[in-house]
Design an enzyme around this catalytic site. Structure first.
Site, PDB file in Angstrom:
ATOM      1  N   TYR A   1      33.688  38.621  31.390  1.00 11.23           N
ATOM      2  CA  TYR A   1      34.144  37.280  31.771  1.00 11.23           C
ATOM      3  C   TYR A   1      33.007  36.273  31.914  1.00 11.23           C
ATOM      4  O   TYR A   1      31.842  36.630  31.896  1.00 11.23           O
ATOM      5  CB  TYR A   1      35.053  37.303  32.985  1.00 11.23           C
ATOM      6  N   GLU A   2      33.411  35.002  31.981  1.00 13.88           N
ATOM      7  CA  GLU A   2      32.497  33.842  31.936  1.00 13.88           C
ATOM      8  C   GLU A   2      31.687  33.823  30.643  1.00 13.88           C
ATOM      9  O   GLU A   2      30.524  33.418  30.627  1.00 13.88           O
ATOM     10  CB  GLU A   2      31.562  33.816  33.158  1.00 13.88           C
ATOM     11  N   GLY A   3      32.296  34.242  29.558  1.00 10.88           N
ATOM     12  CA  GLY A   3      31.623  34.328  28.268  1.00 10.88           C
ATOM     13  C   GLY A   3      31.066  35.716  28.083  1.00 10.88           C
ATOM     14  O   GLY A   3      30.206  36.155  28.846  1.00 10.88           O
TER      15      GLY A   3
END
Length: 590
Positions: A430-432
Protein backbone atom coordinates in the site's frame (compact mmCIF):
# COMPACT_ATOMS: atom_id res chain seq x y z
CA UNK A 1 5.48 -14.87 23.33
CA UNK A 2 7.57 -11.86 24.40
CA UNK A 3 6.32 -8.41 25.33
CA UNK A 4 7.54 -5.52 23.21
CA UNK A 5 9.90 -3.05 24.88
CA UNK A 6 10.53 0.14 22.94
CA UNK A 7 14.29 0.52 22.25
CA UNK A 8 14.23 4.14 23.41
CA UNK A 9 17.97 4.48 23.95
CA UNK A 10 18.79 3.22 20.44
CA UNK A 11 16.12 5.44 18.91
CA UNK A 12 17.47 8.50 20.72
CA UNK A 13 21.03 7.68 19.65
CA UNK A 14 19.94 7.35 16.01
CA UNK A 15 17.93 10.58 16.15
CA UNK A 16 20.92 12.50 17.46
CA UNK A 17 23.94 10.96 15.78
CA UNK A 18 22.57 9.65 12.48
CA UNK A 19 19.61 11.89 11.61
CA UNK A 20 21.12 15.01 13.16
CA UNK A 21 18.51 16.09 15.70
CA UNK A 22 21.17 17.55 18.00
CA UNK A 23 22.48 19.72 15.17
CA UNK A 24 18.98 20.92 14.30
CA UNK A 25 18.29 21.84 17.94
CA UNK A 26 21.62 23.69 18.17
CA UNK A 27 20.74 25.63 15.02
CA UNK A 28 17.44 26.71 16.58
CA UNK A 29 15.43 24.88 13.95
CA UNK A 30 12.96 23.60 16.54
CA UNK A 31 12.46 26.61 18.77
CA UNK A 32 12.86 25.89 22.47
CA UNK A 33 12.96 22.09 22.07
CA UNK A 34 15.68 20.72 24.36
CA UNK A 35 17.50 17.42 24.70
CA UNK A 36 15.79 16.87 28.04
CA UNK A 37 12.35 17.34 26.51
CA UNK A 38 13.22 14.93 23.68
CA UNK A 39 14.24 12.31 26.24
CA UNK A 40 11.08 12.85 28.27
CA UNK A 41 8.83 12.49 25.22
CA UNK A 42 10.59 9.33 24.05
CA UNK A 43 10.49 7.78 27.53
CA UNK A 44 6.78 8.52 27.95
CA UNK A 45 5.99 7.29 24.43
CA UNK A 46 7.89 4.10 25.17
CA UNK A 47 5.90 3.51 28.33
CA UNK A 48 2.61 4.12 26.52
CA UNK A 49 3.60 1.78 23.69
CA UNK A 50 4.79 -0.93 26.08
CA UNK A 51 2.00 -0.80 28.62
CA UNK A 52 -1.09 0.36 26.72
CA UNK A 53 -0.71 -0.43 23.02
CA UNK A 54 1.40 -3.61 22.93
CA UNK A 55 -1.15 -5.77 24.81
CA UNK A 56 -3.64 -5.03 21.99
CA UNK A 57 -1.52 -6.70 19.31
CA UNK A 58 -2.62 -10.29 19.83
CA UNK A 59 -6.12 -9.28 20.90
CA UNK A 60 -6.68 -7.36 17.67
CA UNK A 61 -5.25 -10.18 15.57
CA UNK A 62 -7.63 -12.74 17.08
CA UNK A 63 -10.76 -10.60 17.46
CA UNK A 64 -10.70 -8.77 14.14
CA UNK A 65 -13.15 -5.99 13.27
CA UNK A 66 -16.61 -7.51 12.71
CA UNK A 67 -19.13 -5.58 10.63
CA UNK A 68 -22.86 -5.65 11.35
CA UNK A 69 -25.48 -3.34 9.84
CA UNK A 70 -22.81 -0.96 8.60
CA UNK A 71 -21.15 -0.66 12.02
CA UNK A 72 -17.62 -1.94 12.73
CA UNK A 73 -16.81 -3.10 16.25
CA UNK A 74 -13.17 -2.58 17.11
CA UNK A 75 -11.27 -5.16 19.22
CA UNK A 76 -11.58 -5.12 23.02
CA UNK A 77 -9.35 -2.51 24.61
CA UNK A 78 -9.03 -0.34 21.50
CA UNK A 79 -11.56 2.24 22.64
CA UNK A 80 -9.89 2.73 26.03
CA UNK A 81 -6.41 2.83 24.48
CA UNK A 82 -7.46 5.32 21.82
CA UNK A 83 -9.05 7.57 24.42
CA UNK A 84 -5.86 7.48 26.48
CA UNK A 85 -3.88 8.15 23.29
CA UNK A 86 -5.79 11.35 22.49
CA UNK A 87 -5.92 12.53 26.10
CA UNK A 88 -2.16 12.06 26.32
CA UNK A 89 -1.70 14.42 23.38
CA UNK A 90 0.08 11.85 21.22
CA UNK A 91 -2.02 12.51 18.13
CA UNK A 92 -1.28 16.23 18.37
CA UNK A 93 2.50 15.84 18.68
CA UNK A 94 3.47 17.14 15.19
CA UNK A 95 0.23 19.02 14.51
CA UNK A 96 0.04 22.74 13.68
CA UNK A 97 0.03 24.88 16.81
CA UNK A 98 -2.72 27.16 15.51
CA UNK A 99 -5.11 24.18 15.54
CA UNK A 100 -4.13 22.74 18.90
CA UNK A 101 -1.06 20.79 17.87
CA UNK A 102 2.30 20.81 19.61
CA UNK A 103 4.32 21.66 16.50
CA UNK A 104 7.09 19.21 17.38
CA UNK A 105 9.48 17.86 14.73
CA UNK A 106 8.40 15.18 12.28
CA UNK A 107 11.70 13.50 13.15
CA UNK A 108 10.71 13.16 16.80
CA UNK A 109 7.26 11.94 15.82
CA UNK A 110 8.87 9.37 13.50
CA UNK A 111 10.36 7.62 16.52
CA UNK A 112 6.93 7.63 18.16
CA UNK A 113 5.27 6.24 15.02
CA UNK A 114 7.78 3.40 15.10
CA UNK A 115 6.85 2.64 18.71
CA UNK A 116 3.08 2.65 18.12
CA UNK A 117 3.42 0.32 15.15
CA UNK A 118 5.87 -2.03 16.84
CA UNK A 119 3.44 -2.29 19.71
CA UNK A 120 0.42 -2.97 17.45
CA UNK A 121 0.55 -2.06 13.77
CA UNK A 122 -3.22 -2.44 13.35
CA UNK A 123 -3.75 0.20 16.06
CA UNK A 124 -1.06 2.53 14.68
CA UNK A 125 -2.57 2.62 11.19
CA UNK A 126 -5.50 4.88 12.07
CA UNK A 127 -3.48 7.74 13.56
CA UNK A 128 -1.02 7.47 10.67
CA UNK A 129 -3.72 8.29 8.14
CA UNK A 130 -5.17 11.03 10.33
CA UNK A 131 -1.76 12.72 10.34
CA UNK A 132 -1.77 12.62 6.54
CA UNK A 133 -5.23 14.13 6.50
CA UNK A 134 -4.07 16.96 8.75
CA UNK A 135 -1.17 17.67 6.40
CA UNK A 136 -3.40 17.68 3.30
CA UNK A 137 -6.03 19.95 4.85
CA UNK A 138 -3.42 22.30 6.33
CA UNK A 139 -1.84 22.84 2.93
CA UNK A 140 -4.81 22.66 0.57
CA UNK A 141 -8.06 23.10 2.50
CA UNK A 142 -10.09 26.31 2.48
CA UNK A 143 -10.17 28.44 5.60
CA UNK A 144 -13.71 27.23 6.28
CA UNK A 145 -12.71 23.55 6.10
CA UNK A 146 -9.61 24.11 8.22
CA UNK A 147 -11.65 25.92 10.86
CA UNK A 148 -14.34 23.24 10.93
CA UNK A 149 -12.20 20.10 10.89
CA UNK A 150 -8.53 20.59 11.71
CA UNK A 151 -8.73 21.07 15.47
CA UNK A 152 -10.64 17.83 15.97
CA UNK A 153 -8.37 15.93 13.57
CA UNK A 154 -5.23 17.27 15.23
CA UNK A 155 -6.45 16.22 18.67
CA UNK A 156 -7.58 12.81 17.39
CA UNK A 157 -11.18 13.44 18.45
CA UNK A 158 -11.97 12.59 14.82
CA UNK A 159 -9.97 10.41 12.42
CA UNK A 160 -9.27 10.75 8.70
CA UNK A 161 -9.06 8.32 5.80
CA UNK A 162 -7.67 8.33 2.28
CA UNK A 163 -10.02 7.09 -0.50
CA UNK A 164 -8.24 6.39 -3.78
CA UNK A 165 -8.66 2.80 -4.91
CA UNK A 166 -11.68 1.43 -6.78
CA UNK A 167 -12.35 -2.12 -7.97
CA UNK A 168 -11.13 -1.29 -11.49
CA UNK A 169 -8.60 1.39 -10.47
CA UNK A 170 -5.71 0.28 -8.30
CA UNK A 171 -2.36 1.89 -9.10
CA UNK A 172 -3.87 3.35 -12.29
CA UNK A 173 -6.14 6.13 -11.06
CA UNK A 174 -6.78 7.39 -14.59
CA UNK A 175 -9.70 4.95 -14.87
CA UNK A 176 -11.35 6.08 -11.63
CA UNK A 177 -15.17 6.44 -11.85
CA UNK A 178 -16.37 8.06 -8.60
CA UNK A 179 -18.38 11.18 -9.49
CA UNK A 180 -18.86 14.57 -7.85
CA UNK A 181 -21.89 16.67 -8.87
CA UNK A 182 -22.08 20.36 -7.87
CA UNK A 183 -25.03 20.95 -5.53
CA UNK A 184 -25.31 24.69 -6.22
CA UNK A 185 -24.51 25.71 -2.63
CA UNK A 186 -20.74 25.25 -2.68
CA UNK A 187 -20.95 21.58 -1.79
CA UNK A 188 -20.92 18.48 -4.01
CA UNK A 189 -22.72 15.14 -4.11
CA UNK A 190 -20.26 12.24 -4.20
CA UNK A 191 -21.25 8.88 -5.68
CA UNK A 192 -19.12 5.80 -6.16
CA UNK A 193 -17.37 2.87 -4.52
CA UNK A 194 -13.94 2.87 -2.90
CA UNK A 195 -12.11 -0.24 -1.68
CA UNK A 196 -9.27 -1.01 0.73
CA UNK A 197 -10.09 2.01 2.92
CA UNK A 198 -8.13 1.69 6.16
CA UNK A 199 -10.17 2.59 9.26
CA UNK A 200 -13.02 3.59 6.90
CA UNK A 201 -15.53 2.70 9.63
CA UNK A 202 -14.99 2.13 13.36
CA UNK A 203 -16.52 2.89 16.74
CA UNK A 204 -13.65 4.84 18.34
CA UNK A 205 -14.69 8.37 17.35
CA UNK A 206 -17.94 10.23 16.70
CA UNK A 207 -16.90 11.28 13.21
CA UNK A 208 -14.63 10.10 10.40
CA UNK A 209 -13.39 12.55 7.78
CA UNK A 210 -12.98 10.86 4.40
CA UNK A 211 -10.73 12.46 1.79
CA UNK A 212 -12.12 11.14 -1.49
CA UNK A 213 -10.87 11.39 -5.06
CA UNK A 214 -13.68 11.92 -7.60
CA UNK A 215 -14.41 13.40 -11.01
CA UNK A 216 -16.41 16.53 -11.74
CA UNK A 217 -18.89 16.40 -14.66
CA UNK A 218 -16.70 18.48 -16.98
CA UNK A 219 -13.38 16.94 -15.87
CA UNK A 220 -10.84 16.03 -18.55
CA UNK A 221 -10.01 12.35 -18.98
CA UNK A 222 -7.20 10.65 -17.11
CA UNK A 223 -5.44 11.79 -13.96
CA UNK A 224 -5.74 15.45 -14.96
CA UNK A 225 -9.47 15.26 -14.27
CA UNK A 226 -9.34 14.12 -10.64
CA UNK A 227 -10.41 16.35 -7.73
CA UNK A 228 -10.21 15.85 -3.96
CA UNK A 229 -13.23 16.16 -1.66
CA UNK A 230 -13.73 16.15 2.09
CA UNK A 231 -16.70 13.87 2.87
CA UNK A 232 -17.49 13.49 6.59
CA UNK A 233 -19.37 10.55 8.07
CA UNK A 234 -21.42 13.04 10.09
CA UNK A 235 -22.41 16.38 8.56
CA UNK A 236 -21.99 19.72 10.39
CA UNK A 237 -25.69 19.73 11.32
CA UNK A 238 -25.33 16.33 13.02
CA UNK A 239 -27.08 14.33 10.28
CA UNK A 240 -25.55 11.12 9.01
CA UNK A 241 -24.06 11.52 5.53
CA UNK A 242 -25.08 9.29 2.61
CA UNK A 243 -22.19 6.89 2.87
CA UNK A 244 -21.83 3.40 4.29
CA UNK A 245 -19.27 0.72 4.94
CA UNK A 246 -20.58 -2.09 2.73
CA UNK A 247 -17.96 -4.69 3.57
CA UNK A 248 -14.80 -5.60 5.47
CA UNK A 249 -11.89 -7.36 3.78
CA UNK A 250 -10.76 -10.69 5.23
CA UNK A 251 -7.01 -10.20 5.16
CA UNK A 252 -3.74 -12.05 5.66
CA UNK A 253 -2.79 -9.74 8.54
CA UNK A 254 -3.51 -6.50 10.43
CA UNK A 255 -6.78 -8.08 11.55
CA UNK A 256 -7.32 -5.38 14.17
CA UNK A 257 -7.47 -2.69 11.47
CA UNK A 258 -10.75 -2.50 9.50
CA UNK A 259 -10.13 -2.43 5.74
CA UNK A 260 -13.41 -1.22 4.30
CA UNK A 261 -15.41 -1.04 1.11
CA UNK A 262 -17.02 2.40 1.22
CA UNK A 263 -20.09 3.25 -0.85
CA UNK A 264 -20.98 6.92 -1.43
CA UNK A 265 -24.57 7.44 -2.60
CA UNK A 266 -24.87 11.16 -3.20
CA UNK A 267 -22.88 11.95 -0.07
CA UNK A 268 -22.24 15.61 0.70
CA UNK A 269 -18.66 16.75 0.31
CA UNK A 270 -16.55 19.87 -0.17
CA UNK A 271 -13.74 20.51 -2.62
CA UNK A 272 -10.21 20.48 -1.20
CA UNK A 273 -7.78 22.56 -3.25
CA UNK A 274 -8.40 23.36 -6.90
CA UNK A 275 -10.73 21.46 -9.20
CA UNK A 276 -8.96 18.79 -11.25
CA UNK A 277 -5.86 19.12 -9.03
CA UNK A 278 -6.83 16.43 -6.59
CA UNK A 279 -3.83 14.19 -7.13
CA UNK A 280 -1.45 16.99 -6.14
CA UNK A 281 -3.44 17.45 -2.92
CA UNK A 282 -3.64 13.72 -2.26
CA UNK A 283 0.08 13.26 -2.81
CA UNK A 284 0.66 15.59 0.12
CA UNK A 285 -1.14 13.00 2.20
CA UNK A 286 0.50 10.06 0.45
CA UNK A 287 4.06 11.33 0.89
CA UNK A 288 3.37 11.71 4.59
CA UNK A 289 1.96 8.19 4.62
CA UNK A 290 4.89 6.72 2.66
CA UNK A 291 7.35 7.68 5.35
CA UNK A 292 4.93 6.34 7.95
CA UNK A 293 4.65 3.03 6.10
CA UNK A 294 8.43 2.81 5.92
CA UNK A 295 8.47 3.26 9.69
CA UNK A 296 5.96 0.41 9.93
CA UNK A 297 8.53 -1.80 8.22
CA UNK A 298 11.10 -0.75 10.82
CA UNK A 299 8.55 -1.30 13.57
CA UNK A 300 7.62 -4.85 12.61
CA UNK A 301 11.28 -5.71 12.08
CA UNK A 302 12.13 -4.45 15.58
CA UNK A 303 9.36 -6.45 17.23
CA UNK A 304 10.19 -9.62 15.27
CA UNK A 305 13.85 -9.24 16.23
CA UNK A 306 13.07 -8.79 19.92
CA UNK A 307 10.92 -11.90 19.94
CA UNK A 308 13.44 -14.02 18.02
CA UNK A 309 16.29 -12.89 20.28
CA UNK A 310 14.36 -13.82 23.42
CA UNK A 311 13.41 -17.21 22.01
CA UNK A 312 16.99 -17.95 20.91
CA UNK A 313 18.28 -17.25 24.40
CA UNK A 314 15.77 -19.61 25.99
CA UNK A 315 15.48 -22.45 23.48
CA UNK A 316 18.02 -25.26 23.93
CA UNK A 317 18.87 -27.55 21.06
CA UNK A 318 22.12 -29.28 20.10
CA UNK A 319 25.53 -28.67 21.59
CA UNK A 320 27.52 -25.63 20.50
CA UNK A 321 31.12 -26.33 19.46
CA UNK A 322 32.52 -24.59 22.54
CA UNK A 323 30.08 -26.23 24.99
CA UNK A 324 31.38 -28.92 27.33
CA UNK A 325 28.17 -30.91 27.62
CA UNK A 326 24.39 -30.77 27.39
CA UNK A 327 22.17 -28.82 25.04
CA UNK A 328 23.09 -25.22 24.29
CA UNK A 329 20.87 -22.21 23.85
CA UNK A 330 20.39 -21.89 20.10
CA UNK A 331 21.82 -18.37 20.18
CA UNK A 332 25.22 -20.02 20.64
CA UNK A 333 25.05 -21.63 17.20
CA UNK A 334 26.77 -19.56 14.46
CA UNK A 335 23.93 -19.81 11.95
CA UNK A 336 21.38 -18.54 14.50
CA UNK A 337 23.75 -15.71 15.40
CA UNK A 338 23.98 -14.86 11.71
CA UNK A 339 20.20 -14.68 11.41
CA UNK A 340 19.81 -12.54 14.52
CA UNK A 341 22.60 -10.18 13.46
CA UNK A 342 21.02 -9.87 10.03
CA UNK A 343 17.70 -9.01 11.64
CA UNK A 344 19.22 -6.39 13.93
CA UNK A 345 21.46 -4.84 11.26
CA UNK A 346 18.72 -4.53 8.66
CA UNK A 347 16.39 -3.04 11.27
CA UNK A 348 18.97 -0.46 12.31
CA UNK A 349 19.80 0.42 8.71
CA UNK A 350 16.17 0.99 7.76
CA UNK A 351 15.57 3.00 10.94
CA UNK A 352 18.45 5.28 10.01
CA UNK A 353 17.09 5.83 6.48
CA UNK A 354 13.60 6.67 7.75
CA UNK A 355 14.89 9.07 10.38
CA UNK A 356 17.13 10.79 7.81
CA UNK A 357 14.08 11.24 5.60
CA UNK A 358 12.07 12.75 8.45
CA UNK A 359 14.90 15.16 9.25
CA UNK A 360 14.99 16.31 5.61
CA UNK A 361 11.23 16.94 5.70
CA UNK A 362 11.65 19.01 8.87
CA UNK A 363 14.34 21.12 7.22
CA UNK A 364 12.20 21.57 4.12
CA UNK A 365 9.60 23.22 6.37
CA UNK A 366 11.78 24.95 8.97
CA UNK A 367 15.13 25.95 7.42
CA UNK A 368 15.67 29.72 7.72
CA UNK A 369 16.25 30.47 4.02
CA UNK A 370 14.58 29.39 0.82
CA UNK A 371 17.67 27.79 -0.71
CA UNK A 372 18.11 25.53 2.32
CA UNK A 373 14.42 24.60 2.29
CA UNK A 374 14.58 23.71 -1.41
CA UNK A 375 17.70 21.61 -0.93
CA UNK A 376 16.10 19.77 1.98
CA UNK A 377 12.91 19.18 0.00
CA UNK A 378 14.92 17.69 -2.85
CA UNK A 379 16.75 15.41 -0.41
CA UNK A 380 13.46 14.34 1.18
CA UNK A 381 12.02 13.62 -2.27
CA UNK A 382 15.02 11.44 -3.11
CA UNK A 383 14.96 9.51 0.16
CA UNK A 384 11.20 8.96 0.55
CA UNK A 385 10.81 6.07 -1.95
CA UNK A 386 13.90 4.40 -0.46
CA UNK A 387 12.55 4.82 3.07
CA UNK A 388 9.20 3.35 2.07
CA UNK A 389 10.32 0.44 -0.11
CA UNK A 390 13.62 -0.62 1.46
CA UNK A 391 12.22 -0.51 4.98
CA UNK A 392 9.04 -2.44 4.18
CA UNK A 393 11.04 -5.07 2.29
CA UNK A 394 13.21 -5.32 5.40
CA UNK A 395 10.15 -5.69 7.62
CA UNK A 396 9.08 -8.74 5.61
CA UNK A 397 12.57 -10.27 5.50
CA UNK A 398 13.23 -9.78 9.19
CA UNK A 399 9.83 -11.16 10.17
CA UNK A 400 10.50 -14.20 7.98
CA UNK A 401 13.89 -14.71 9.60
CA UNK A 402 12.18 -14.45 12.98
CA UNK A 403 10.03 -17.45 12.07
CA UNK A 404 13.15 -19.32 10.97
CA UNK A 405 14.85 -18.68 14.31
CA UNK A 406 11.81 -20.16 16.05
CA UNK A 407 11.87 -23.23 13.82
CA UNK A 408 8.59 -25.14 13.86
CA UNK A 409 7.31 -23.02 16.72
CA UNK A 410 7.47 -20.01 14.44
CA UNK A 411 5.07 -21.63 11.99
CA UNK A 412 2.33 -22.10 14.56
CA UNK A 413 0.30 -19.15 15.76
CA UNK A 414 0.73 -19.57 19.51
CA UNK A 415 4.20 -17.97 19.60
CA UNK A 416 3.06 -14.87 17.71
CA UNK A 417 6.05 -14.94 15.33
CA UNK A 418 3.81 -15.68 12.35
CA UNK A 419 1.65 -12.62 13.03
CA UNK A 420 4.62 -10.32 12.42
CA UNK A 421 5.10 -11.69 8.92
CA UNK A 422 1.37 -11.59 8.18
CA UNK A 423 1.14 -7.99 9.36
CA UNK A 424 4.31 -6.88 7.59
CA UNK A 425 3.32 -8.18 4.17
CA UNK A 426 0.86 -5.41 3.32
CA UNK A 427 3.35 -2.59 3.87
CA UNK A 428 5.21 -3.37 0.64
CA UNK A 429 1.91 -3.03 -1.25
CA UNK A 430 0.00 0.00 0.00
CA UNK A 431 0.76 3.70 -0.52
CA UNK A 432 2.27 2.69 -3.86
CA UNK A 433 3.78 -0.76 -4.29
CA UNK A 434 7.51 -1.05 -3.83
CA UNK A 435 7.92 -1.52 -7.56
CA UNK A 436 6.22 1.85 -8.07
CA UNK A 437 8.52 3.38 -5.45
CA UNK A 438 11.53 2.09 -7.40
CA UNK A 439 10.16 3.53 -10.65
CA UNK A 440 9.57 6.87 -8.90
CA UNK A 441 13.13 6.85 -7.53
CA UNK A 442 14.74 6.13 -10.89
CA UNK A 443 12.58 8.10 -13.30
CA UNK A 444 11.65 11.14 -11.18
CA UNK A 445 14.10 11.50 -8.32
CA UNK A 446 17.46 10.63 -9.91
CA UNK A 447 17.06 13.32 -12.60
CA UNK A 448 16.34 16.07 -10.02
CA UNK A 449 18.63 19.03 -10.75
CA UNK A 450 20.24 17.01 -13.56
CA UNK A 451 21.39 14.38 -11.08
CA UNK A 452 22.94 16.83 -8.62
CA UNK A 453 20.67 15.77 -5.75
CA UNK A 454 21.58 12.08 -5.88
CA UNK A 455 25.24 12.91 -6.49
CA UNK A 456 25.18 15.08 -3.38
CA UNK A 457 23.71 12.25 -1.34
CA UNK A 458 26.33 9.83 -2.62
CA UNK A 459 28.98 12.41 -1.77
CA UNK A 460 27.73 12.54 1.82
CA UNK A 461 27.96 8.74 1.99
CA UNK A 462 31.58 8.90 0.75
CA UNK A 463 32.49 11.36 3.50
CA UNK A 464 31.16 8.96 6.13
CA UNK A 465 33.17 6.07 4.63
CA UNK A 466 36.29 8.24 4.67
CA UNK A 467 35.70 9.00 8.33
CA UNK A 468 35.50 5.28 9.10
CA UNK A 469 38.82 4.78 7.33
CA UNK A 470 40.49 7.60 9.30
CA UNK A 471 38.85 7.25 12.72
CA UNK A 472 37.90 3.58 13.00
CA UNK A 473 40.18 1.14 14.79
CA UNK A 474 40.59 -2.64 14.62
CA UNK A 475 37.06 -3.20 15.90
CA UNK A 476 35.73 -1.83 12.61
CA UNK A 477 37.36 -4.64 10.65
CA UNK A 478 36.71 -4.21 6.91
CA UNK A 479 33.84 -1.76 7.39
CA UNK A 480 35.55 1.07 5.50
CA UNK A 481 36.53 -0.81 2.32
CA UNK A 482 33.25 -2.74 2.11
CA UNK A 483 31.22 0.42 2.60
CA UNK A 484 33.27 2.29 0.00
CA UNK A 485 32.76 -0.54 -2.49
CA UNK A 486 29.01 -0.37 -1.92
CA UNK A 487 28.92 3.40 -2.40
CA UNK A 488 31.00 3.22 -5.58
CA UNK A 489 28.73 0.48 -6.92
CA UNK A 490 25.78 2.79 -6.26
CA UNK A 491 27.56 5.64 -8.01
CA UNK A 492 28.27 3.57 -11.12
CA UNK A 493 24.71 2.22 -11.22
CA UNK A 494 23.39 5.77 -10.85
CA UNK A 495 25.47 6.93 -13.77
CA UNK A 496 24.22 4.07 -15.91
CA UNK A 497 20.57 4.81 -15.16
CA UNK A 498 20.92 8.55 -15.75
CA UNK A 499 22.58 7.83 -19.08
CA UNK A 500 19.80 5.40 -20.04
CA UNK A 501 17.17 7.99 -19.20
CA UNK A 502 19.06 10.70 -21.06
CA UNK A 503 19.49 8.48 -24.13
CA UNK A 504 15.77 7.72 -24.41
CA UNK A 505 16.16 4.14 -23.18
CA UNK A 506 13.51 4.20 -20.42
CA UNK A 507 12.87 0.46 -20.47
CA UNK A 508 16.47 -0.23 -19.47
CA UNK A 509 16.09 2.13 -16.54
CA UNK A 510 12.77 0.58 -15.52
CA UNK A 511 14.23 -2.93 -15.72
CA UNK A 512 16.92 -1.98 -13.19
CA UNK A 513 14.76 0.13 -10.88
CA UNK A 514 14.02 -2.40 -8.15
CA UNK A 515 17.58 -3.75 -7.75
CA UNK A 516 18.81 -0.15 -7.85
CA UNK A 517 16.57 0.82 -4.94
CA UNK A 518 17.89 -2.14 -2.97
CA UNK A 519 21.45 -1.05 -3.76
CA UNK A 520 20.65 2.48 -2.64
CA UNK A 521 19.20 1.13 0.60
CA UNK A 522 22.31 -0.95 1.31
CA UNK A 523 24.61 2.01 0.70
CA UNK A 524 22.55 4.51 2.70
CA UNK A 525 21.70 2.01 5.43
CA UNK A 526 25.32 0.94 5.77
CA UNK A 527 26.30 4.59 5.99
CA UNK A 528 23.76 5.18 8.76
CA UNK A 529 25.15 2.27 10.79
CA UNK A 530 28.68 3.52 10.18
CA UNK A 531 27.75 6.98 11.47
CA UNK A 532 26.26 5.39 14.57
CA UNK A 533 29.45 3.37 15.04
CA UNK A 534 31.62 6.47 14.65
CA UNK A 535 29.60 8.30 17.30
CA UNK A 536 29.90 5.29 19.61
CA UNK A 537 33.65 5.11 18.99
CA UNK A 538 34.04 8.80 19.85
CA UNK A 539 32.07 8.34 23.05
CA UNK A 540 34.26 5.40 24.08
CA UNK A 541 37.39 7.48 23.45
CA UNK A 542 35.91 10.05 25.83
CA UNK A 543 35.53 7.39 28.50
CA UNK A 544 31.95 6.18 28.00
CA UNK A 545 31.40 2.59 29.18
CA UNK A 546 27.90 1.94 27.80
CA UNK A 547 27.98 -1.63 26.36
CA UNK A 548 25.72 -0.42 23.55
CA UNK A 549 28.69 1.46 22.05
CA UNK A 550 30.86 -1.55 21.11
CA UNK A 551 27.66 -3.29 19.98
CA UNK A 552 27.04 -0.46 17.50
CA UNK A 553 30.52 -0.83 16.06
CA UNK A 554 30.13 -4.61 15.76
CA UNK A 555 26.75 -4.20 14.05
CA UNK A 556 28.10 -1.74 11.47
CA UNK A 557 30.94 -4.15 10.77
CA UNK A 558 28.57 -7.10 10.33
CA UNK A 559 26.41 -5.13 7.91
CA UNK A 560 29.39 -3.99 5.83
CA UNK A 561 31.11 -7.39 5.72
CA UNK A 562 28.04 -9.62 5.34
CA UNK A 563 25.14 -7.66 3.82
CA UNK A 564 26.58 -4.73 1.88
CA UNK A 565 28.62 -7.20 -0.16
CA UNK A 566 25.46 -7.88 -2.18
CA UNK A 567 26.09 -4.52 -3.84
CA UNK A 568 28.37 -6.02 -6.47
CA UNK A 569 25.68 -8.35 -7.76
CA UNK A 570 23.03 -5.64 -7.57
CA UNK A 571 25.16 -3.31 -9.67
CA UNK A 572 25.57 -6.05 -12.27
CA UNK A 573 21.82 -6.60 -12.29
CA UNK A 574 21.12 -2.89 -12.78
CA UNK A 575 23.65 -2.41 -15.56
CA UNK A 576 23.51 -5.77 -17.31
CA UNK A 577 20.36 -7.58 -16.26
CA UNK A 578 17.91 -5.96 -18.64
CA UNK A 579 18.24 -8.68 -21.23
CA UNK A 580 14.96 -10.16 -20.05
CA UNK A 581 13.21 -7.33 -21.88
CA UNK A 582 14.06 -9.08 -25.17
CA UNK A 583 13.29 -12.68 -24.26
CA UNK A 584 11.11 -12.38 -21.17
CA UNK A 585 7.92 -13.02 -23.13
CA UNK A 586 9.38 -16.28 -24.42
CA UNK A 587 10.30 -17.44 -20.92
CA UNK A 588 6.88 -16.57 -19.52
CA UNK A 589 5.03 -18.28 -22.36
CA UNK A 590 6.10 -21.76 -21.29
Amino acid sequence: MTTYRAPVAEMAFTLRHVAGLDRAIAEGLHGDLSDDLVDTILDEAGRFANDVVAPLNTIGDRHGTPLKDGVVTMPPGYREAYRAWTEGGWNALPGPVEYGGQGLPILLNAACIEMWNSAAMAFGLGPLLTAGGVEALSRHGSEALRTRYLEKLVSGEWTATMNLTEPQAGSDLSVMRTRAEPAGDGSYRISGEKIYITWGEHDLTDNIVHLVLARLPDAPAGTRGISLFLVPKVLPDGARNALVCAGIEHKLGIHGSPTCTMVYDGATGWLVGEANRGLACMFTMMNNARLGVGLQGVAIAERAYQQALSYARDRRQGRATAAAEGASAIIEHPDVQRMLLTMKALTGASRGICYLTAEAIDRAHRAPDEAARKAAQARASLLTPVAKAFSTDIGIEVASLGIQVHGGMGFVEETGAAQHLRDARIAAIYEGTNGIQAIDLVTRKLPLADGAVVRGQIGAMRLAAERVLKEGGPAFGHTAPRLRETIEALDRATGYLLKALGSNRPEEALAGATPYLRLFGLAQGGTCLAQSALAANAAMKDGATDPAHPARIALARFFAENLATASRGLEETVTGGGGFLQDGALALAG
